[in-house]
Design a protein around this motif. Structure first.
Motif, mmCIF file in Angstrom:
data_model
loop_
_atom_site.group_PDB
_atom_site.id
_atom_site.type_symbol
_atom_site.label_atom_id
_atom_site.label_comp_id
_atom_site.label_asym_id
_atom_site.label_seq_id
_atom_site.Cartn_x
_atom_site.Cartn_y
_atom_site.Cartn_z
ATOM 1 N N LEU A 31 0.842 -1.203 0.000
ATOM 2 C CA LEU A 31 0.000 0.000 0.000
ATOM 3 C C LEU A 31 0.876 1.252 0.000
ATOM 4 C CD1 LEU A 31 -2.727 -0.985 2.590
ATOM 5 C CD2 LEU A 31 -3.130 -0.434 0.208
ATOM 6 N N THR A 32 0.317 2.363 -0.457
ATOM 7 C CA THR A 32 1.028 3.636 -0.462
ATOM 8 C C THR A 32 0.877 4.307 0.902
ATOM 9 O OG1 THR A 32 0.523 3.861 -2.801
ATOM 10 C CG2 THR A 32 1.252 5.843 -1.649
ATOM 11 N N CYS A 34 0.355 3.546 4.168
ATOM 12 C CA CYS A 34 -0.879 3.272 4.902
ATOM 13 C C CYS A 34 -0.624 2.284 6.036
ATOM 14 C CB CYS A 34 -1.930 2.653 3.986
ATOM 15 S SG CYS A 34 -2.517 3.731 2.694
ATOM 16 N N SER A 58 3.019 -0.577 3.886
ATOM 17 C CA SER A 58 3.771 -0.146 2.709
ATOM 18 C C SER A 58 5.172 -0.759 2.742
ATOM 19 C CB SER A 58 3.854 1.380 2.672
ATOM 20 O OG SER A 58 4.492 1.870 3.835
ATOM 21 N N SER A 81 -9.557 4.596 5.949
ATOM 22 C CA SER A 81 -10.228 4.389 4.670
ATOM 23 C C SER A 81 -11.736 4.369 4.882
ATOM 24 C CB SER A 81 -9.787 3.063 4.046
ATOM 25 O OG SER A 81 -10.510 2.838 2.859
ATOM 26 N N HIS A 100 -2.924 -3.795 -1.925
ATOM 27 C CA HIS A 100 -2.236 -2.733 -2.661
ATOM 28 C C HIS A 100 -3.192 -1.598 -2.986
ATOM 29 C CE1 HIS A 100 -3.976 -4.254 -6.529
ATOM 30 N NE2 HIS A 100 -3.998 -5.381 -5.817
ATOM 31 N N GLY A 101 -2.639 -0.445 -3.315
ATOM 32 C CA GLY A 101 -3.429 0.728 -3.657
ATOM 33 C C GLY A 101 -3.158 1.873 -2.705
ATOM 34 N N THR A 102 -4.164 2.726 -2.517
ATOM 35 C CA THR A 102 -4.061 3.884 -1.630
ATOM 36 C C THR A 102 -5.174 3.798 -0.580
ATOM 37 O OG1 THR A 102 -5.529 5.220 -3.008
ATOM 38 C CG2 THR A 102 -3.167 5.311 -3.515
ATOM 39 N N VAL A 103 -5.172 4.716 0.350
ATOM 40 C CA VAL A 103 -6.177 4.713 1.413
ATOM 41 C C VAL A 103 -7.590 4.721 0.844
ATOM 42 C CG1 VAL A 103 -7.130 6.048 3.326
ATOM 43 C CG2 VAL A 103 -4.667 5.824 3.089
ATOM 44 N N ASP A 104 -7.824 5.521 -0.185
ATOM 45 C CA ASP A 104 -9.165 5.663 -0.738
ATOM 46 C C ASP A 104 -9.503 4.640 -1.814
ATOM 47 O OD1 ASP A 104 -9.708 7.882 0.895
ATOM 48 O OD2 ASP A 104 -8.648 9.197 -0.507
ATOM 49 N N TRP A 106 -8.136 0.832 -2.312
ATOM 50 C CA TRP A 106 -7.250 -0.298 -2.063
ATOM 51 C C TRP A 106 -7.903 -1.611 -2.454
ATOM 52 C CZ3 TRP A 106 -8.437 -3.818 1.988
ATOM 53 C CH2 TRP A 106 -9.454 -3.408 2.855
#
Length: 113
Positions: A31-32, A34, A58, A81, A100-104, A106
């Protein structure tokens, strides 16, 4: 002769009982910046293994959880999130996942081990 048969039976039973099986699941944390939580539950919703609290997801490395041989689900939640926790399963063997992904935005996907 009966004593020998009895002893062989007891010895066999001891080796059979010692053959304890377990499953494991591996999650690649990608994750980015997080914090997240990944944990394992049995079919009744009881905790089996995994994160009791949040940790840095991350890291870019695998996190492995081992637990008793039984039907289970894998759950994941990302801190801060608005997305709901994600549940995968039920499973009856070893599994591997990637978070994986971002908080908003994933994803929690199963992958080959």
């Amino acid at each position: 002769m009966k004593l020998q048969s009895f002893l062989l039976t007891v010895l066999f039973m001891c080796f059979y009982i010692m053959d304890i099986k377990a499953f494991s699941t591996i999650t690649f944390m990608d994750l980015t910046i997080c914090s997240c939580r990944v944990w394992i539950e049995d079919s009744n919703g009881n905790y089996l293994a995994g994160d009791q609290g949040l940790h840095d997801c991350s890291e870019g490395e695998d996190t492995k959880f081992s637990f008793p041989d039984q039907t289970y689900t894998v759950r994941a939640k990302v801190e801060a999130s608005f997305e709901q926790q994600k549940v995968r399963g039920p499973f009856n063997g070893d599994t591997c996942f990637r978070i994986h992904g971002t908080v908003d935005d994933w994803k929690f996907t199963q992958r080959p081990c």
